[in-house]
Design an enzyme around this catalytic site. Sequence first.
Site, PDB file in Angstrom:
ATOM      1  N   LYS A 116       0.815  -1.216   0.000  1.00 31.96           N
ATOM      2  CA  LYS A 116       0.000   0.000   0.000  1.00 31.96           C
ATOM      3  C   LYS A 116       0.851   1.269   0.000  1.00 31.96           C
ATOM      4  CE  LYS A 116      -3.808  -2.249   2.274  1.00 31.96           C
ATOM      5  NZ  LYS A 116      -5.051  -2.379   1.578  1.00 31.96           N
ATOM      6  N   GLY A 165      -9.593  -6.154   4.554  1.00 33.89           N
ATOM      7  CA  GLY A 165     -10.115  -5.294   5.621  1.00 33.89           C
ATOM      8  C   GLY A 165      -9.573  -5.626   6.996  1.00 33.89           C
ATOM      9  N   TYR A 202      -8.547   9.370   8.670  1.00 29.01           N
ATOM     10  CA  TYR A 202      -9.729   8.524   8.649  1.00 29.01           C
ATOM     11  C   TYR A 202     -10.905   9.362   8.180  1.00 29.01           C
ATOM     12  CZ  TYR A 202     -13.401   5.317   9.932  1.00 29.01           C
ATOM     13  OH  TYR A 202     -14.495   4.471   9.876  1.00 29.01           O
ATOM     14  N   GLU A 275      -9.697   0.987  -6.279  1.00 29.94           N
ATOM     15  CA  GLU A 275     -10.651   1.286  -5.205  1.00 29.94           C
ATOM     16  C   GLU A 275     -10.478   2.723  -4.715  1.00 29.94           C
ATOM     17  OE1 GLU A 275     -11.481  -3.094  -3.305  1.00 29.94           O
ATOM     18  OE2 GLU A 275     -10.162  -1.766  -2.168  1.00 29.94           O
ATOM     19  N   ARG A 292      -6.562  -8.326  -9.861  1.00 30.96           N
ATOM     20  CA  ARG A 292      -7.164  -9.648 -10.122  1.00 30.96           C
ATOM     21  C   ARG A 292      -8.646  -9.445 -10.383  1.00 30.96           C
ATOM     22  NH1 ARG A 292     -10.124  -9.613  -5.575  1.00 30.96           N
ATOM     23  NH2 ARG A 292      -9.144  -8.732  -3.722  1.00 30.96           N
ATOM     24  N   VAL A 295     -14.595 -10.602  -6.395  1.00 34.53           N
ATOM     25  CA  VAL A 295     -15.832 -11.336  -6.082  1.00 34.53           C
ATOM     26  C   VAL A 295     -17.029 -10.654  -6.744  1.00 34.53           C
ATOM     27  CG1 VAL A 295     -17.368 -12.038  -4.205  1.00 34.53           C
ATOM     28  CG2 VAL A 295     -14.896 -12.092  -3.853  1.00 34.53           C
TER      29      VAL A 295
HETATM   30  P1  ADP Z   1      -7.986  -3.942   2.586  1.00 35.29           P
HETATM   31  O1  ADP Z   1      -6.924  -4.115   1.558  1.00 35.29           O
HETATM   32  O2  ADP Z   1      -7.627  -4.567   3.890  1.00 35.29           O
HETATM   33  O3  ADP Z   1      -9.354  -4.328   2.095  1.00 35.29           O
HETATM   34  P2  ADP Z   1      -8.555  -1.134   2.041  1.00 35.29           P
HETATM   35  O4  ADP Z   1      -7.510  -0.093   2.038  1.00 35.29           O
HETATM   36  O5  ADP Z   1      -9.059  -1.603   0.721  1.00 35.29           O
HETATM   37  O6  ADP Z   1      -8.043  -2.370   2.912  1.00 35.29           O
HETATM   38  O7  ADP Z   1      -9.791  -0.626   2.896  1.00 35.29           O
HETATM   39  C1  ADP Z   1     -10.897  -1.459   3.195  1.00 35.29           C
HETATM   40  C2  ADP Z   1     -12.047  -0.618   3.745  1.00 35.29           C
HETATM   41  O8  ADP Z   1     -11.622   0.127   4.892  1.00 35.29           O
HETATM   42  C3  ADP Z   1     -12.562   0.438   2.785  1.00 35.29           C
HETATM   43  O9  ADP Z   1     -13.537  -0.089   1.909  1.00 35.29           O
HETATM   44  C4  ADP Z   1     -13.150   1.453   3.738  1.00 35.29           C
HETATM   45  O10 ADP Z   1     -14.430   1.031   4.209  1.00 35.29           O
HETATM   46  C5  ADP Z   1     -12.206   1.411   4.906  1.00 35.29           C
HETATM   47  N1  ADP Z   1     -11.147   2.442   4.801  1.00 35.29           N
HETATM   48  C6  ADP Z   1      -9.912   2.308   4.276  1.00 35.29           C
HETATM   49  N2  ADP Z   1      -9.189   3.444   4.344  1.00 35.29           N
HETATM   50  C7  ADP Z   1      -9.995   4.354   4.952  1.00 35.29           C
HETATM   51  C8  ADP Z   1      -9.837   5.751   5.337  1.00 35.29           C
HETATM   52  N3  ADP Z   1      -8.701   6.412   5.123  1.00 35.29           N
HETATM   53  N4  ADP Z   1     -10.884   6.349   5.946  1.00 35.29           N
HETATM   54  C9  ADP Z   1     -12.055   5.690   6.173  1.00 35.29           C
HETATM   55  N5  ADP Z   1     -12.258   4.393   5.849  1.00 35.29           N
HETATM   56  C10 ADP Z   1     -11.247   3.727   5.248  1.00 35.29           C
END
Ligand code: ADP
Length: 455
Positions: A116, A165, A202, A275, A292, A295
């Site tokens: 990331k 997540g 956040y 995303e 990839r 789902v």
């Molecule tokens: P992972 O790879 O573990 O799925 P992601 O970065 O894709 O992690 O984030 C998964 C979810 O977490 C997002 O869909 C969102 O709901 C929440 N999220 C991630 N980053 C933030 C952020 N900076 N602020 C608020 N929610 C976040």
Amino acid sequence: MFSKILIANRGEIAVRIVRACHELGIRAVVAYSEADRYSLAVRTADEAVCIGPAPSPRSYLNQSALISAALITGCEAIHPGYGFLSENAYFAEICAQYGITFIGPSPDAIRLMGDKVEGRNTMRAAGVPIVPGSDGELQSIEEAVELANAMGYPVLLKPAGGGGGRGMRVANDEAELNRFYLTAKSEAEAAFGNGALLLEKYLPKVRHVEIQVLADTHGHAIHLGERDCSSQRRHQKIVEEAPSPAVSPELRARMGEAALKGVRAINYVNAGTMEFLLDPEGNFYFIEMNTRIQVEHPVTELVTGIDLVRWQLRIASGEHLTVQQSDVQIRGHAIECRVNAEDPERDFMPSVGEIQYYLPPGGPGVRVDSHLYPGYMVPGNYDSLLAKMLVWAPNREEAIARMKRALTETVIHGVKTTIPFQLVLLDDEVFVDGDMSTRYVAEIMTNWLASKTTT
Ligand code: ADP
């Protein structure tokens, strides 16, 4: 085009890939673990090879067993599906060394987007908006505190190598940040073998909106619009839809163009997903790229009429992507419910057992992607996805009504499923109004459980 490929996956996605192969006249070989000997993918494949015992490190993650299975059966390519080895750059490299095409992007693109920190930096350099946060891996707790104080709370600690997540922590103030930092680091180390953390602002009321892309080996790339995956429980998606109720054609075009900037920056090839988080003002921020098939890909297929898995195979075999951006039209509305073998009344505890009776929904506008059949034994070794119930309708309101009808028709006896909770969600005012953010499901859940105990 390939004449024979190996499917290095299981469950519904293995069946989905077998189906795409058969429509393209490709012979499908399924690699299976001992727990999946009687799976639907094995039954529908042209050939099947056992690659090891039930635990995934010894089967679906066993790279040498998979390569051997492909070589023994004369496969020209491997489709990794999602999860397991689908985002493993090393596996993609090994495939190439053995002259097997990995159906996905280059190892470099996988590696870059699998981290990331690298992903954020690459996208920022390409001009894609990212969530405000650390420039790279956090080096110390002092750095985290300094940055958080400058940005303002709440902040999010995120494992650089994370996924699904898991392992993220929200800190509302300095004391919490101090408290969470070391735990988050050691948890990330234990879960992902990588203790690196990054810090992001956040964003409290956002939607998860992702853009599907397709890119061929000849430099042509398109986007296929968005999916709204804001309906999440503990950062895991449970209901997805396309298009997003919050995305106008103009915003779609801007997000799509941003996604394509990212794609071009890393010479991305094959199907992928960028995303983003989308705030109420219409600002969007890149969070990660999934290199990839996902789902939730069928909701995009339903509204665009474009078969993503077939295109994955065609692109990997070197064909030109003949779809132009102007050919992509979003028609109607599609919703997916992930039916998991979990008990929503017991904190979504996994439920295993034999499917005694199974009657999938049907009728107009319904698609079911599933590996279930009556008598199937749901193993406890893998993720709990049983079926993806999908509907298409001319508009969102009719799609919701159709999904409720489809879920009510569904009969699955033998294990607990998430359907009762999904029916509650589909009736919820926030969902019906299309006003979701990534945290509303938690509130619905709390109210639903409270109503269960009082009645
Ligand atoms: P992972 O790879 O573990 O799925 P992601 O970065 O894709 O992690 O984030 C998964 C979810 O977490 C997002 O869909 C969102 O709901 C929440 N999220 C991630 N980053 C933030 C952020 N900076 N602020 C608020 N929610 C976040």
